[in-house]
Design a protein around this motif. Structure first.
Motif, PDB file in Angstrom:
ATOM      1  N   SER A  69       0.840  -1.201   0.000  1.00  0.00           N
ATOM      2  CA  SER A  69       0.000   0.000   0.000  1.00  0.00           C
ATOM      3  C   SER A  69       0.878   1.255   0.000  1.00  0.00           C
ATOM      4  N   PRO A  70       0.570   2.223  -0.858  1.00  0.00           N
ATOM      5  CA  PRO A  70       1.332   3.473  -0.861  1.00  0.00           C
ATOM      6  C   PRO A  70       0.883   4.453   0.208  1.00  0.00           C
ATOM      7  N   LEU A  71      -0.095   4.074   1.008  1.00  0.00           N
ATOM      8  CA  LEU A  71      -0.674   5.002   1.980  1.00  0.00           C
ATOM      9  C   LEU A  71      -0.008   4.939   3.347  1.00  0.00           C
ATOM     10  N   GLY A  72       0.910   3.978   3.533  1.00  0.00           N
ATOM     11  CA  GLY A  72       1.618   3.912   4.805  1.00  0.00           C
ATOM     12  C   GLY A  72       0.747   3.368   5.924  1.00  0.00           C
ATOM     13  N   PRO A  73       1.298   3.262   7.121  1.00  0.00           N
ATOM     14  CA  PRO A  73       0.582   2.655   8.245  1.00  0.00           C
ATOM     15  C   PRO A  73      -0.360   3.636   8.939  1.00  0.00           C
ATOM     16  N   PRO A  74      -1.360   3.114   9.635  1.00  0.00           N
ATOM     17  CA  PRO A  74      -2.199   3.968  10.471  1.00  0.00           C
ATOM     18  C   PRO A  74      -1.365   4.568  11.600  1.00  0.00           C
ATOM     19  N   PRO A  75      -1.625   5.810  11.993  1.00  0.00           N
ATOM     20  CA  PRO A  75      -0.762   6.489  12.969  1.00  0.00           C
ATOM     21  C   PRO A  75      -0.615   5.756  14.298  1.00  0.00           C
ATOM     22  N   ALA A  76      -1.698   5.220  14.839  1.00  0.00           N
ATOM     23  CA  ALA A  76      -1.606   4.568  16.149  1.00  0.00           C
ATOM     24  C   ALA A  76      -0.736   3.323  16.077  1.00  0.00           C
ATOM     25  N   LEU A  77      -0.878   2.552  15.005  1.00  0.00           N
ATOM     26  CA  LEU A  77      -0.055   1.355  14.868  1.00  0.00           C
ATOM     27  C   LEU A  77       1.408   1.729  14.673  1.00  0.00           C
ATOM     28  N   LEU A  78       1.664   2.756  13.878  1.00  0.00           N
ATOM     29  CA  LEU A  78       3.044   3.188  13.667  1.00  0.00           C
ATOM     30  C   LEU A  78       3.669   3.654  14.983  1.00  0.00           C
ATOM     31  N   ALA A  79       2.904   4.366  15.787  1.00  0.00           N
ATOM     32  CA  ALA A  79       3.421   4.819  17.080  1.00  0.00           C
ATOM     33  C   ALA A  79       3.782   3.629  17.967  1.00  0.00           C
ATOM     34  N   GLY A 102     -10.228 -27.081   5.228  1.00  0.00           N
ATOM     35  CA  GLY A 102      -9.022 -27.629   5.830  1.00  0.00           C
ATOM     36  C   GLY A 102      -7.738 -26.989   5.362  1.00  0.00           C
ATOM     37  N   ALA A 103      -7.814 -25.806   4.747  1.00  0.00           N
ATOM     38  CA  ALA A 103      -6.608 -25.150   4.249  1.00  0.00           C
ATOM     39  C   ALA A 103      -5.903 -24.371   5.348  1.00  0.00           C
ATOM     40  N   TRP A 104      -4.581 -24.345   5.268  1.00  0.00           N
ATOM     41  CA  TRP A 104      -3.793 -23.405   6.047  1.00  0.00           C
ATOM     42  C   TRP A 104      -3.993 -22.017   5.464  1.00  0.00           C
ATOM     43  N   GLN A 105      -3.740 -20.977   6.286  1.00  0.00           N
ATOM     44  CA  GLN A 105      -3.788 -19.601   5.798  1.00  0.00           C
ATOM     45  C   GLN A 105      -2.554 -18.855   6.279  1.00  0.00           C
ATOM     46  N   LEU A 106      -1.940 -18.132   5.341  1.00  0.00           N
ATOM     47  CA  LEU A 106      -0.736 -17.355   5.640  1.00  0.00           C
ATOM     48  C   LEU A 106      -1.078 -15.877   5.505  1.00  0.00           C
ATOM     49  N   HIS A 107      -0.890 -15.113   6.588  1.00  0.00           N
ATOM     50  CA  HIS A 107      -1.238 -13.692   6.621  1.00  0.00           C
ATOM     51  C   HIS A 107       0.038 -12.850   6.711  1.00  0.00           C
ATOM     52  N   CYS A 108       0.097 -11.814   5.903  1.00  0.00           N
ATOM     53  CA  CYS A 108       1.265 -10.916   5.872  1.00  0.00           C
ATOM     54  C   CYS A 108       0.761  -9.476   5.900  1.00  0.00           C
ATOM     55  N   PRO A 109       0.431  -8.941   7.071  1.00  0.00           N
ATOM     56  CA  PRO A 109      -0.183  -7.616   7.155  1.00  0.00           C
ATOM     57  C   PRO A 109       0.703  -6.471   6.696  1.00  0.00           C
ATOM     58  N   ASN A 110       2.015  -6.679   6.619  1.00  0.00           N
ATOM     59  CA  ASN A 110       2.887  -5.548   6.291  1.00  0.00           C
ATOM     60  C   ASN A 110       2.624  -4.967   4.912  1.00  0.00           C
ATOM     61  N   ALA A 165       4.881  -5.740  17.844  1.00  0.00           N
ATOM     62  CA  ALA A 165       4.030  -4.555  17.984  1.00  0.00           C
ATOM     63  C   ALA A 165       3.092  -4.412  16.791  1.00  0.00           C
ATOM     64  N   MET A 166       3.609  -4.631  15.583  1.00  0.00           N
ATOM     65  CA  MET A 166       2.763  -4.504  14.403  1.00  0.00           C
ATOM     66  C   MET A 166       1.625  -5.512  14.432  1.00  0.00           C
ATOM     67  N   LEU A 167       1.934  -6.779  14.712  1.00  0.00           N
ATOM     68  CA  LEU A 167       0.894  -7.801  14.710  1.00  0.00           C
ATOM     69  C   LEU A 167      -0.063  -7.641  15.888  1.00  0.00           C
ATOM     70  N   THR A 168       0.431  -7.120  17.000  1.00  0.00           N
ATOM     71  CA  THR A 168      -0.436  -6.902  18.165  1.00  0.00           C
ATOM     72  C   THR A 168      -1.577  -5.956  17.831  1.00  0.00           C
ATOM     73  N   HIS A 169      -1.302  -4.969  16.989  1.00  0.00           N
ATOM     74  CA  HIS A 169      -2.318  -3.962  16.660  1.00  0.00           C
ATOM     75  C   HIS A 169      -2.976  -4.196  15.310  1.00  0.00           C
ATOM     76  N   TRP A 170      -2.656  -5.310  14.659  1.00  0.00           N
ATOM     77  CA  TRP A 170      -3.186  -5.584  13.329  1.00  0.00           C
ATOM     78  C   TRP A 170      -4.711  -5.696  13.335  1.00  0.00           C
ATOM     79  N   LEU A 171      -5.278  -6.370  14.316  1.00  0.00           N
ATOM     80  CA  LEU A 171      -6.727  -6.603  14.338  1.00  0.00           C
ATOM     81  C   LEU A 171      -7.489  -5.556  15.148  1.00  0.00           C
ATOM     82  N   ASP A 172      -6.814  -4.507  15.613  1.00  0.00           N
ATOM     83  CA  ASP A 172      -7.495  -3.441  16.341  1.00  0.00           C
ATOM     84  C   ASP A 172      -8.585  -2.807  15.481  1.00  0.00           C
TER      85      ASP A 172
END
Length: 325
Positions: free
Chosen positions: A27-37, A173-181, A221-228
């Motif tokens: 994404s060219p929009l960068g991270p949300p401010p709270a997560l970046l902090a 029954g599929a595995w799922q791989l998540h890459c929020p970055n 820290a990034m993954l902790t706030h991913w689902l916020d």
């Protein structure tokens, strides 16, 4: 045996910095401010919990979530775990992300490319990689068939960047791989996670193959706030912006006589009028992703960028056309 070549990627290369980078599908929009902090405030003085128990509980079932050092490390480790669990064929989307095939080839496994779900026809216990939506095409399917008896891993790195349509039904029954970055515009943080359907032999192999402290403090820290809620609301707004930018950029390229393939995401495949456009635009500090390594010579992968970048792309293309007139 011939030496294996490293897969090609978009993003930074060893040349001068690009003023505008259309090659990356982050994404060219960068991270949300709270997560970046939260990332910037991560405590780098201490090791994280090597088992990442609290984080795994936040992301789902603690006994089924597997932290990874980004998608590429996850692909390598899960492929090795699949081999240890008895898989001998690896089916990969074509065109598709090169690391699926590279990981299998490094282990001496048979690599079988497929273009459509109907092409998947394993002759031995198989690992099947699905990328939904697919990189580099941005394409999606209506539904995925039941591939019962085979190990299926769905790479969902670009699901948060789906701009059109609904998520298709995935194989049971599929595995799922998540890459929020990718969706967060934080690809420099190598952190992701896989979710297993069951704590079976495949799960145990994948868990045992993990390096110690696979995630850094920033990754935690990034993954902790991913689902916020705040993060997900920010992503919804980002998708709305990307829809507008994508529509504008597609219209611009159409006016410049570029062929373009359909996509459900903010990145897609395009074919410039001449095959040397990627190189000539790079000389003007604009980067595109040459699709030759995907088996698509003459094509490039482009991602929607802000209006200023689109204007720079238009001006550069017109300059090239003027030189060739």
């Amino acid at each position: 045996m011939n030496p294996l070549l490293l897969p090609e990627h978009g993003g930074p290369d060893d040349g001068p910095a690009a003023t505008f980078d259309f090659s990356t599908n982050a994404s060219p929009l960068g991270p949300p401010p709270a997560l970046l902090a939260a990332v910037q405030a991560a405590d780098r003085r201490a090791y994280p919990d090597p088992a990442y128990r609290a984080l795994r509980r936040l992301l789902g079932d603690e006994d089924l979530v597997l932290p990874t050092a980004g998608g590429a490390e996850g692909i390598r480790r899960l492929t090795l775990a699949a081999m240890l669990a008895g898989r001998r064929e690896v089916w990969v989307p074509q065109p598709g992300f090169g690391d699926y095939a590279q990981a299998a080839q490094a282990l001496g496994l048979a690599v079988k490319p497929y273009a459509q779900p109907a092409d998947i026809a394993p002759t031995a216990p198989a690992l099947v990689w699905i990328c939904e939506p697919c990189n580099p095409t941005g394409a999606s399917v209506a539904a995925w068939p039941d591939l019962g008896g085979h190990l299926v891993i769905v790479d969902r790195a670009y699901e948060p960047l789906r701009l059109q349509g609904d998520t298709p039904a995935l194989p049971p029954g599929a595995w799922q791989l998540h890459c929020p970055n990718k969706a967060l515009g934080l690809t420099g943080i190598r952190a992701g996670y896989a979710v297993a359907p069951a704590a079976d032999d495949m799960w145990r192999h994948a868990l045992s193959l993990a390096p110690s402290w696979v995630l850094s403090a920033e990754g935690v820290a990034m993954l902790t706030h991913w689902l916020d809620d705040d993060t997900q609301a920010w992503l919804a707004q980002a998708r709305a912006t990307l829809r507008d930018w994508t529509a504008a950029q597609r219209a611009l390229l159409a006016e410049l006589d570029w062929q373009q393939r359909p996509s459900r995401t903010h990145f897609w495949l395009a074919r410039p009028p001449r095959p040397d456009y990627a190189l000539r635009l790079r000389e003007r500090a604009l980067r595109l992703r040459d699709a030759t390594s995907f088996g698509l010579p003459g094509w490039v992968r482009v991602s929607a960028q802000p209006p200023a970048a689109q204007q720079a792309l238009q001006q550069a293309v017109l300059e090239i056309e003027g030189e060739d007139a």
